[in-house]
Design an enzyme around this catalytic site. Structure first.
Site, short mmCIF file in Angstrom:
data_model
loop_
_atom_site.label_atom_id
_atom_site.label_comp_id
_atom_site.label_asym_id
_atom_site.label_seq_id
_atom_site.Cartn_x
_atom_site.Cartn_y
_atom_site.Cartn_z
N SER A 1 0.76 -1.06 0.04
CA SER A 1 -0.03 0.02 0.11
C SER A 1 0.75 1.17 0.14
O SER A 1 1.95 1.49 -0.72
CB SER A 1 -0.83 0.01 1.16
OG SER A 1 -2.04 0.70 1.05
N ASP B 1 -8.28 -5.32 -6.10
CA ASP B 1 -7.97 -4.22 -5.34
C ASP B 1 -8.25 -3.06 -5.77
O ASP B 1 -7.77 -2.70 -7.00
CB ASP B 1 -6.46 -4.10 -4.90
CG ASP B 1 -6.10 -3.38 -4.02
OD1 ASP B 1 -6.92 -2.60 -3.36
OD2 ASP B 1 -4.68 -3.13 -3.83
N HIS C 1 -6.04 -6.17 -1.59
CA HIS C 1 -5.17 -5.50 -1.43
C HIS C 1 -3.88 -6.19 -0.87
O HIS C 1 -3.91 -6.97 0.39
CB HIS C 1 -5.59 -4.59 -0.37
CG HIS C 1 -4.94 -3.02 -0.25
ND1 HIS C 1 -4.40 -2.78 -1.24
CD2 HIS C 1 -4.23 -2.29 0.69
CE1 HIS C 1 -3.76 -1.44 -1.08
NE2 HIS C 1 -3.75 -1.23 0.32
#
Ligand SMILES: *[C@@H]1O[C@H](CO)[C@@H](O)[C@H](O)[C@H]1NC(C)=O
Ligand SMILES: *[C@@H]1O[C@H](CO)[C@@H](O)[C@H](O)[C@H]1NC(C)=O
Ligand SMILES: *[C@@H]1O[C@H](CO)[C@@H](O)[C@H](O)[C@H]1NC(C)=O
Ligand SMILES: *[C@@H]1O[C@H](CO)[C@@H](O)[C@H](O)[C@H]1NC(C)=O
Length: 494
Positions: free
Chosen positions: A180, A430, A455
């Site tokens: 991320s 995602d 994710h």
């Protein structure tokens, strides 16, 4: 990638002796943690690490502010092969580093195979790494040193110190790993400090979710596609819910009904809060649509969107109240899977250990990520991206205004082919993959695509319910990381 599941008990003993050594005198070990990691099925092993604090400069880029703060980092050296074994370095993102440490099973799974030391470095202004203690968030002046550039400099200084003072680490290649925003940092770390890190695994890193790099609607479109594919009428019913909420919240009786139906902690006064809270809920679900029971943002069942969609299979022709009854049941999958919630609080969107205030500040300065929806390609209410309005909100909240194109200026935007040795992995489920690098840019800027991954699924522990695509992705990642380590040794660039 099977040999990794082994109890680490014997290794723990030796680790205890290794840890007598620390980076420099201003580093001291305070705690050490050991816990059993439980995953469904037969895999069950122990992970342990030691916690350290490093005196880090508050400002790396100016000379007036000369103070320091304690940056927390975690080290697990039980599988490390001294004198040459690599260091896998997690570039901490917006939250408590121990939480990322717990949720980055990939590093624990591959440590033995790579003979690697694991280091998890906390990002300044999150967790325990507060430049001004309790004052850190008090005003714009104290927040002034919260930036990705300062964080990267922290990582570089810490690594320099670790390699200089940890016996046997001088020749260790360092590989950055992150997911991320942490993945963005891993990629940027390799770009800006190629002499410090031999390569970077940037998982679900939306380095292109910045102005004029990708269409602003791509994020919400991917969220909607996830719901569309997880059950009949699922996205259509969510799309219909916004008007239904508006209708019902136009009367007191309707507001009371909604408050009861959603079991809200506090009575609803108008519909807007409910709508934005639901929107965030659906987004969070898209991020954590993992193939097995997990607890990343919230405890959730396997494939949680499928479970949510089971409550939304009816025809969109139903009455508003029937529709919203389904929506309420669906939201409770996210907020009450454990059955422990006594009421739902729409002021909380349950993002676990993420430091939301810090992230808002970063979004309001460098991390300007345009998003919009049109209600046609996606299931949300139409909403344009309005930079001026965003900037005004930022000013009201923090007294600072965002710099829309700074990320492009400093990190290269879409023009990154002159860099090398970065893996960009992304999952098809995602929403952040829309701003990610999903095609190969050169021989050493490699895109790994995981069609049924949410994710950074690849950074999680191996799991018996993992789809084939993520097993393949991890195998490819480890293969490339091994090449980088070899390269680094061959170049004597260690
Ligand atoms: C990490 O996991 C352990 C074991 O499940 C738990 O006790 C600890 O609270 C977790 N830490 C964080 C910050 O999530
Ligand atoms: C959560 O689930 C439990 C068990 O099913 C139930 O008793 C409780 O009322 C639910 N809470 C909410 C807010 O719906
Ligand atoms: C709802 O959440 C907010 C924000 O965390 C908190 O201040 C408030 O006390 C909570 N309300 C209830 C009834 O739990
Ligand atoms: C990128 O190249 C690798 C081979 O180096 C290949 O396995 C992979 O499928 C390519 N990725 C994409 C997204 O095309």
């Amino acid at each position: 990638m099977k040999a990794e599941f082994r109890a680490t008990m014997p290794a723990l003993v030796s680790v205890f002796f290794l840890l007598v050594v620390s980076c420099t005198t201003d580093v001291f070990a305070l705690k050490w943690n050991l816990f059993r990691h439980k995953v469904p099925g037969p895999l069950d092993f122990e992970i342990s690490y030691k916690t350290y604090y490093f005196d880090q400069k508050i400002d790396h880029f100016g000379f007036l502010e000369d103070g320091t703060f304690k940056q927390r980092y975690l080290v697990a050296a039980q599988h490390w092969q001294k004198d040459g074994g690599p260091i896998l370095f997690y570039t901490g993102n917006e939250g408590d580093i121990a939480w990322f440490c717990n949720n980055t099973g990939f590093m624990w799974d591959v440590a033995e195979e790579l003979g690697a030391m694991l280091v998890f470095a906390e990002h300044r202004y999150y967790g325990e790494s507060m430049p001004f203690g309790a004052e850190s968030y008090s005003d714009a002046k104290h927040l002034n040193y919260l930036s990705s550039e300062q964080a990267l400099a922290d990582f570089a200084v810490l690594i320099k110190c670790l390699k200089a003072s940890w016996p046997g680490a001088q020749t260790s290649a360092v590989i950055a790993v992150g997911g991320s925003y942490g993945g963005m940092l891993a990629a940027w770390f390799r770009m800006k400090y190629p002499h410090v890190v031999a390569g970077a695994l940037a998982a679900s890193a939306p380095i292109w979710q910045f102005p004029d790099m990708v269409p602003c609607g791509v994020f919400y479109k991917i969220v909607s596609d996830d719901f569309a594919r997880s059950g009949v009428n699922c996205n259509a019913n969510i799309r219909g819910s916004w008007n239904a909420i508006d209708k019902l919240s136009s009367t007191d009786e309707g507001l009371q009904w909604l408050s009861r139906e959603f079991s809200l902690c506090a009575p609803l006064t108008k519909g807007d809060g409910l709508k934005s809270w639901l929107q965030e809920t659906w987004v969070n679900l898209a991020m954590v649509d993992y193939p097995y029971k997990a607890n990343f943002l919230q405890p959730l069942p396997a494939w949680p969107i499928k479970v949510v969609c089971q409550h939304l299979q009816f025809s969109p022709e139903v009455s508003e109240r029937q529709l919203l009854h389904g929506i309420a049941q669906a939201a409770k999958v996210y907020y009450n899977y454990t059955g422990d919630a006594s009421c739902l609080n729409i002021s909380q969107s349950a993002t676990g250990n993420l430091g939301m205030m810090g992230w808002f500040y970063q979004a309001c300065t460098e991390m300007v990520m345009p998003m919009c929806s049109d209600g046609v390609q996606d299931m949300f209410e139409p909403q344009e991206w309005n930079f001026q309005a965003f900037s005004d909100e930022c000013y009201a909240m923090f007294g600072v205004r965002p710099r829309a194109d700074w990320a492009e200026v400093v990190y290269g935007g879409k023009d990154i082919t002159s860099y090398s040795n970065i893996i960009f992995s992304n999952g098809g489920l995602d929403p952040w993959s829309g701003g990610g690098v999903t095609r190969n840019l050169s021989d050493s800027l490699v895109a790994v695509w995981i069609p049924d991954g949410a994710h950074h699924l690849d950074l999680r522990y191996n799991n018996e319910y993992d789809p084939r695509s993520v097993l393949d992705a991890r195998l490819q990642e480890v293969t490339i990381i091994k090449q980088w380590i070899k390269q680094s040794a061959a170049q004597g660039k260690v």
